[in-house]
Design a protein around this motif. Structure first.
Motif, PDB file in Angstrom:
ATOM      1  N   LEU A 179      17.032  13.683 -16.663  1.00  0.00           N
ATOM      2  CA  LEU A 179      17.158  13.100 -15.323  1.00  0.00           C
ATOM      3  C   LEU A 179      18.591  12.595 -15.158  1.00  0.00           C
ATOM      4  CD1 LEU A 179      13.760  11.155 -15.207  1.00  0.00           C
ATOM      5  CD2 LEU A 179      14.242  13.526 -14.579  1.00  0.00           C
ATOM      6  N   ARG A 180      19.448  13.467 -14.674  1.00  0.00           N
ATOM      7  CA  ARG A 180      20.885  13.176 -14.635  1.00  0.00           C
ATOM      8  C   ARG A 180      21.236  12.058 -13.656  1.00  0.00           C
ATOM      9  NH1 ARG A 180      20.713  18.560 -16.118  1.00  0.00           N
ATOM     10  NH2 ARG A 180      22.108  19.080 -17.857  1.00  0.00           N
ATOM     11  N   ASP A 181      20.517  11.981 -12.534  1.00  0.00           N
ATOM     12  CA  ASP A 181      20.808  10.921 -11.563  1.00  0.00           C
ATOM     13  C   ASP A 181      20.570   9.540 -12.172  1.00  0.00           C
ATOM     14  OD1 ASP A 181      21.483  12.802  -9.694  1.00  0.00           O
ATOM     15  OD2 ASP A 181      19.539  12.786  -8.681  1.00  0.00           O
ATOM     16  N   GLU A 182      19.447   9.389 -12.893  1.00  0.00           N
ATOM     17  CA  GLU A 182      19.145   8.110 -13.534  1.00  0.00           C
ATOM     18  C   GLU A 182      20.167   7.790 -14.625  1.00  0.00           C
ATOM     19  OE1 GLU A 182      17.067  10.265 -12.577  1.00  0.00           O
ATOM     20  OE2 GLU A 182      15.433   9.268 -11.503  1.00  0.00           O
ATOM     21  N   LEU A 183      20.605   8.830 -15.332  1.00  0.00           N
ATOM     22  CA  LEU A 183      21.600   8.639 -16.383  1.00  0.00           C
ATOM     23  C   LEU A 183      22.926   8.163 -15.789  1.00  0.00           C
ATOM     24  CD1 LEU A 183      21.742   9.016 -19.482  1.00  0.00           C
ATOM     25  CD2 LEU A 183      22.695  11.285 -19.072  1.00  0.00           C
ATOM     26  N   MET A 184      23.305   8.722 -14.643  1.00  0.00           N
ATOM     27  CA  MET A 184      24.543   8.314 -13.981  1.00  0.00           C
ATOM     28  C   MET A 184      24.440   6.893 -13.442  1.00  0.00           C
ATOM     29  SD  MET A 184      25.607  11.815 -11.956  1.00  0.00           S
ATOM     30  CE  MET A 184      26.953  10.973 -11.120  1.00  0.00           C
ATOM     31  N   GLU A 185      23.268   6.529 -12.890  1.00  0.00           N
ATOM     32  CA  GLU A 185      23.084   5.164 -12.386  1.00  0.00           C
ATOM     33  C   GLU A 185      23.199   4.142 -13.511  1.00  0.00           C
ATOM     34  OE1 GLU A 185      19.451   4.810 -10.273  1.00  0.00           O
ATOM     35  OE2 GLU A 185      20.006   6.246  -8.708  1.00  0.00           O
ATOM     36  N   LEU A 186      22.823   4.557 -14.707  1.00  0.00           N
ATOM     37  CA  LEU A 186      22.903   3.677 -15.869  1.00  0.00           C
ATOM     38  C   LEU A 186      24.334   3.564 -16.387  1.00  0.00           C
ATOM     39  CD1 LEU A 186      20.774   2.071 -17.485  1.00  0.00           C
ATOM     40  CD2 LEU A 186      20.683   3.972 -19.097  1.00  0.00           C
ATOM     41  N   GLY A 187      25.212   4.440 -15.894  1.00  0.00           N
ATOM     42  CA  GLY A 187      26.599   4.428 -16.346  1.00  0.00           C
ATOM     43  C   GLY A 187      26.795   5.138 -17.673  1.00  0.00           C
ATOM     44  N   LYS A 188      25.866   6.031 -18.015  1.00  0.00           N
ATOM     45  CA  LYS A 188      25.947   6.772 -19.271  1.00  0.00           C
ATOM     46  C   LYS A 188      26.121   8.256 -18.971  1.00  0.00           C
ATOM     47  CE  LYS A 188      24.841   2.947 -21.504  1.00  0.00           C
ATOM     48  NZ  LYS A 188      25.817   2.198 -22.334  1.00  0.00           N
ATOM     49  N   ASN A 189      26.354   9.025 -20.041  1.00  0.00           N
ATOM     50  CA  ASN A 189      26.494  10.466 -19.880  1.00  0.00           C
ATOM     51  C   ASN A 189      25.614  11.196 -20.892  1.00  0.00           C
ATOM     52  OD1 ASN A 189      27.905  10.340 -22.365  1.00  0.00           O
ATOM     53  ND2 ASN A 189      29.847  10.047 -21.279  1.00  0.00           N
ATOM     54  N   GLU A 190      25.622  12.514 -20.805  1.00  0.00           N
ATOM     55  CA  GLU A 190      24.752  13.322 -21.655  1.00  0.00           C
ATOM     56  C   GLU A 190      25.130  13.205 -23.125  1.00  0.00           C
ATOM     57  OE1 GLU A 190      23.342  18.005 -21.969  1.00  0.00           O
ATOM     58  OE2 GLU A 190      24.267  17.249 -20.125  1.00  0.00           O
ATOM     59  N   GLN A 191      26.423  13.056 -23.396  1.00  0.00           N
ATOM     60  CA  GLN A 191      26.866  12.924 -24.790  1.00  0.00           C
ATOM     61  C   GLN A 191      26.322  11.637 -25.416  1.00  0.00           C
ATOM     62  OE1 GLN A 191      28.885  13.781 -22.235  1.00  0.00           O
ATOM     63  NE2 GLN A 191      29.084  15.948 -22.809  1.00  0.00           N
ATOM     64  N   TRP A 192      26.323  10.562 -24.630  1.00  0.00           N
ATOM     65  CA  TRP A 192      25.782   9.291 -25.130  1.00  0.00           C
ATOM     66  C   TRP A 192      24.301   9.425 -25.458  1.00  0.00           C
ATOM     67  CZ3 TRP A 192      21.821   6.493 -22.875  1.00  0.00           C
ATOM     68  CH2 TRP A 192      21.560   5.240 -23.441  1.00  0.00           C
ATOM     69  N   LEU A 193      23.551  10.076 -24.568  1.00  0.00           N
ATOM     70  CA  LEU A 193      22.120  10.231 -24.787  1.00  0.00           C
ATOM     71  C   LEU A 193      21.848  11.096 -26.015  1.00  0.00           C
ATOM     72  CD1 LEU A 193      19.207   9.793 -23.880  1.00  0.00           C
ATOM     73  CD2 LEU A 193      19.443  11.790 -22.392  1.00  0.00           C
ATOM     74  N   THR A 194      22.608  12.164 -26.169  1.00  0.00           N
ATOM     75  CA  THR A 194      22.428  13.035 -27.330  1.00  0.00           C
ATOM     76  C   THR A 194      22.672  12.272 -28.625  1.00  0.00           C
ATOM     77  OG1 THR A 194      23.110  14.965 -26.030  1.00  0.00           O
ATOM     78  CG2 THR A 194      23.181  15.175 -28.426  1.00  0.00           C
ATOM     79  N   ALA A 195      23.711  11.425 -28.624  1.00  0.00           N
ATOM     80  CA  ALA A 195      24.015  10.629 -29.817  1.00  0.00           C
ATOM     81  C   ALA A 195      22.893   9.644 -30.119  1.00  0.00           C
ATOM     82  CB  ALA A 195      25.339   9.890 -29.617  1.00  0.00           C
ATOM     83  N   GLU A 196      22.339   9.020 -29.078  1.00  0.00           N
ATOM     84  CA  GLU A 196      21.246   8.064 -29.275  1.00  0.00           C
ATOM     85  C   GLU A 196      19.993   8.759 -29.804  1.00  0.00           C
ATOM     86  OE1 GLU A 196      21.305   4.719 -28.972  1.00  0.00           O
ATOM     87  OE2 GLU A 196      23.457   4.977 -28.683  1.00  0.00           O
ATOM     88  N   LEU A 197      19.732   9.958 -29.299  1.00  0.00           N
ATOM     89  CA  LEU A 197      18.561  10.698 -29.763  1.00  0.00           C
ATOM     90  C   LEU A 197      18.715  11.115 -31.222  1.00  0.00           C
ATOM     91  CD1 LEU A 197      17.828  12.957 -26.640  1.00  0.00           C
ATOM     92  CD2 LEU A 197      16.506  10.988 -27.412  1.00  0.00           C
ATOM     93  N   ARG A 198      19.915  11.511 -31.594  1.00  0.00           N
ATOM     94  CA  ARG A 198      20.140  11.932 -32.976  1.00  0.00           C
ATOM     95  C   ARG A 198      19.998  10.767 -33.948  1.00  0.00           C
ATOM     96  NH1 ARG A 198      25.231  16.119 -31.933  1.00  0.00           N
ATOM     97  NH2 ARG A 198      23.920  17.854 -31.180  1.00  0.00           N
ATOM     98  N   LYS A 199      20.291   9.548 -33.491  1.00  0.00           N
ATOM     99  CA  LYS A 199      20.071   8.377 -34.335  1.00  0.00           C
ATOM    100  C   LYS A 199      18.593   8.230 -34.697  1.00  0.00           C
ATOM    101  CE  LYS A 199      23.881   5.562 -32.511  1.00  0.00           C
ATOM    102  NZ  LYS A 199      24.225   4.326 -31.759  1.00  0.00           N
ATOM    103  N   GLN A 200      17.730   8.748 -33.823  1.00  0.00           N
ATOM    104  CA  GLN A 200      16.295   8.648 -34.059  1.00  0.00           C
ATOM    105  C   GLN A 200      15.720   9.959 -34.597  1.00  0.00           C
ATOM    106  OE1 GLN A 200      13.974   6.567 -31.151  1.00  0.00           O
ATOM    107  NE2 GLN A 200      15.752   5.691 -30.136  1.00  0.00           N
ATOM    108  N   GLY A 201      16.604  10.861 -35.009  1.00  0.00           N
ATOM    109  CA  GLY A 201      16.157  12.098 -35.623  1.00  0.00           C
ATOM    110  C   GLY A 201      15.689  13.154 -34.650  1.00  0.00           C
ATOM    111  N   VAL A 202      16.102  13.040 -33.390  1.00  0.00           N
ATOM    112  CA  VAL A 202      15.720  14.025 -32.374  1.00  0.00           C
ATOM    113  C   VAL A 202      16.956  14.847 -32.035  1.00  0.00           C
ATOM    114  CG1 VAL A 202      14.757  14.385 -30.078  1.00  0.00           C
ATOM    115  CG2 VAL A 202      13.999  12.434 -31.455  1.00  0.00           C
ATOM    116  N   PRO A 203      16.945  16.149 -32.307  1.00  0.00           N
ATOM    117  CA  PRO A 203      18.160  16.951 -32.124  1.00  0.00           C
ATOM    118  C   PRO A 203      18.564  17.176 -30.673  1.00  0.00           C
ATOM    119  CG  PRO A 203      16.309  18.341 -32.781  1.00  0.00           C
ATOM    120  CD  PRO A 203      15.843  16.928 -32.895  1.00  0.00           C
ATOM    121  N   SER A 204      17.588  17.235 -29.749  1.00  0.00           N
ATOM    122  CA  SER A 204      17.914  17.560 -28.358  1.00  0.00           C
ATOM    123  C   SER A 204      16.918  16.894 -27.419  1.00  0.00           C
ATOM    124  CB  SER A 204      17.887  19.079 -28.146  1.00  0.00           C
ATOM    125  OG  SER A 204      17.981  19.400 -26.764  1.00  0.00           O
TER     126      SER A 204
END
Length: 241
Positions: A179-204
Motif C-alpha cells: 500500500l504505497r499511499d499509506e507508506l508515503m503518508e507515514l514518511g517511509k519508502n519501500e527500501q525501509w519496509l524491505t529492511a524492516e521485513l528482513r529483520k523479521q526474517g521475511v524476504p519480501s
C-alpha cells in the motif's frame, strides 16, 4: 434475445444501484434511521421486480431507480439543511432508563417489552438493570448505555496515571500487496519496509499477509504461513535502532 436483454438489464441495474449507494452515502448501507432502512429495501425491490417482469422495459428500470435515488438525495439534503425536517424524518433518541429507573411509558411508546430491553442490554455486556444509569433507544433501533459509576470500566485517570498519546495503526501490506499511499503518508519508502521485513526474517512484502505499523510498537508482520504454534512477529522500536 431474452438472455441478452436480461444481461443488459442486470448490468445497467447493477451500475445504477452502485451509483445510488455511493452517492447516497454510508447512511443507506448502515440503515441509521427507519427511512434509510425502508429506502434500501424499496431500492432493491424496484430492481428485482423489474428484472423478471417481461412487460417492464429497460427504460422504466433506469427511470425508477434514478428517480428513487434523486428523492433519497433530496431527503438527505433537506435533513442536513433543516433541523426540524431532520428530527421529523430521523426521529429523536428515547430515554428508556433514567437515573437507574425504567421509564415504563417510554418503553410502551417504543413498542418494547422488558425481555427485549434486557436482550439489548446483554448485547452491551450489561446483565442487570441495576448496572444502568441511563439508556437511550436510538433512531436505528440500537441502544446507548451509560452505566452506574460502580460498574464503569476503569481508566488511566482513575489510577492517576499520566496520559499518553494515541496513534492510529497503519496497514502497509495487505494480501501481499504493498500500500504505497499509506507508506508515503507515514514518511517511509519501500527500501525501509524491505529492511524492516528482513529483520523479521521475511524476504519480501509479497510473502506477507498483513503488515501493520503502530507508533511506539513498531511493525507487526504475519506471513501467509506463520510457524505453527508461534505468534506473528512484531518488531519493537528498540530493535530498530
Amino acid at each position: 434475445m431474452k438472455w441478452l436483454q436480461l444481461t443488459l438489464e442486470l448490468v445497467i441495474g447493477f451500475i445504477l444501484l452502485f451509483a445510488v449507494v455511493k452517492i447516497a452515502g454510508k447512511k443507506l448501507i448502515s440503515q441509521m434511521s427507519p427511512f434509510t432502512f425502508i429506502a434500501a429495501i424499496v431500492l432493491g425491490e424496484l430492481l428485482g421486480n423489474a428484472l423478471y417482469d417481461d412487460h417492464i422495459h429497460l427504460w422504466y428500470i433506469i427511470y425508477s431507480i434514478t428517480l428513487w435515488g434523486a428523492m433519497l438525495l433530496l431527503v438527505e439534503y433537506a435533513s442536513q439543511k433543516w433541523l426540524s425536517f431532520r428530527l421529523w424524518s430521523e426521529g429523536k433518541p428515547t430515554l428508556l432508563i433514567r437515573n437507574g429507573a425504567i421509564d415504563y411509558e417510554a418503553l410502551k411508546k417504543s413498542r418494547l417489552t422488558l425481555n427485549q430491553l434486557q436482550s439489548l442490554l446483554r448485547k452491551h455486556e450489561t446483565f442487570s438493570i441495576r448496572e444502568v444509569a441511563f439508556c437511550f433507544l436510538e433512531a436505528d433501533g440500537e441502544i446507548s448505555v451509560l452505566k452506574q459509576a460502580d460498574h464503569q470500566k476503569t481508566t488511566r485517570e482513575d489510577f492517576h496515571l499520566p496520559p499518553h498519546p494515541v496513534y492510529v495503526p497503519v496497514t502497509l501490506v495487505r494480501d501481499g500487496q504493498l500500500l504505497r499511499d499509506e507508506l508515503m503518508e507515514l514518511g517511509k519508502n519501500e527500501q525501509w519496509l524491505t529492511a524492516e521485513l528482513r529483520k523479521q526474517g521475511v524476504p519480501s512484502w509479497q510473502d506477507v499477509l498483513i503488515a501493520e505499523w503502530l507508533e511506539g510498537k513498531g511493525l507487526f508482520v504475519q506471513t501467509y504461513r506463520p510457524s505453527e504454534g508461534k505468534m506473528p512477529k512484531q518488531q519493537g522500536l528498540k530493535e530498530e535502532s
